[in-house]
Design a protein around this motif. Sequence first.
Motif, short mmCIF file in Angstrom:
data_model
loop_
_atom_site.label_atom_id
_atom_site.label_comp_id
_atom_site.label_asym_id
_atom_site.label_seq_id
_atom_site.Cartn_x
_atom_site.Cartn_y
_atom_site.Cartn_z
N ARG A 296 -23.06 24.71 11.04
CA ARG A 296 -21.62 24.85 10.83
C ARG A 296 -20.88 25.26 12.10
O ARG A 296 -19.95 24.59 12.54
N SER A 297 -21.28 26.35 12.71
CA SER A 297 -20.56 26.85 13.89
C SER A 297 -20.61 25.85 15.03
O SER A 297 -19.64 25.69 15.78
N ARG B 102 -20.92 22.53 14.79
CA ARG B 102 -20.10 21.36 14.49
C ARG B 102 -18.62 21.67 14.72
O ARG B 102 -17.86 20.84 15.21
N GLU B 103 -18.20 22.88 14.36
CA GLU B 103 -16.81 23.25 14.53
C GLU B 103 -16.46 23.41 16.01
O GLU B 103 -15.34 23.16 16.44
N LEU C 17 -23.15 20.30 4.44
CA LEU C 17 -23.50 20.11 5.84
C LEU C 17 -24.76 19.27 6.02
O LEU C 17 -25.20 19.05 7.14
#
Length: 283
Positions: free
Chosen positions: A220-221, A223-224, A274
């Motif tokens: 997540r982190s 990809r952001e 995800l």
Amino acid sequence: MEFSQSFRDVVHKRYSCRIYSEELMSETTRVELETFIVNLPQGPFKSPCRYQLTAMDGKTENPLHGLGTYGVIKQPSGFIIGATVDGEKNLEDFGYQMELLILKAADLGLGTCWLGGSFTRSTFSKRMAVRKDEILPAVVSIGRPDLEKTREQIDMSRKRFDPEKLFFSGNFTHPLTYSEVGDFAFPLEMVRLAPSAKNYQPWRVVKAGNNWHFYLQRTRSYREMVVPAITGIADLQRLDMGIAMSHFELAAREAGLTGRWQVEDPGIEKTGKLMEYSVSWVQ
């Protein structure tokens, strides 16, 4: 794919080398690597990709002038630069092929390091003469390692997930053990040892019958943080999937295991938003 030693030994020799010796690669080694680039097999999805070796030879003006890595890499003899056009599986093919080049370099006794974001993209693109329809997802530094490492030192420095976090049987609720899969334990272990951006190891593999289904478990982190439209950085976790595919296939071929890549979602329930299906190795 021919190496001078076993694929297992080549994988255990490869590590991310960031500091290089002042000794340049020999002309013989450079020619062998350039020949390997010319004869590089297509990626599984046949995306148009191209690669070039830019390296010092000690005779002509330094071809690395202006090719920056923000201090991450010290004294490389050269870089392998690659480009591809936009496409559904172009980054998987790029990761697959570039990893073949890295493994060949390791076989030749050279050190390498993947660079997906920490390089001056504009100058590398200019050196590669990247066309308007192409992107430059990553480059690889290359040269003689400043300090030679033993296999034991390399293995001890690796930080990898345990197999039960990566490989599953039937669905994602049943971790798979190597004892269950016979000769396929070798390809799976080679996937486990594969490099990945930030060492996130975003691949997950499910065995269903005689087939192996590969899923991308995004971080997540990460990809952001990496937004290609803003940063120009490619979707590196898709490159990572291509790297995993190359390790699986080369190990399977060496072990005499048959199969081919095919995109056909088996419909296995994913663990969350995800996660996405990528590809399958079918027999």
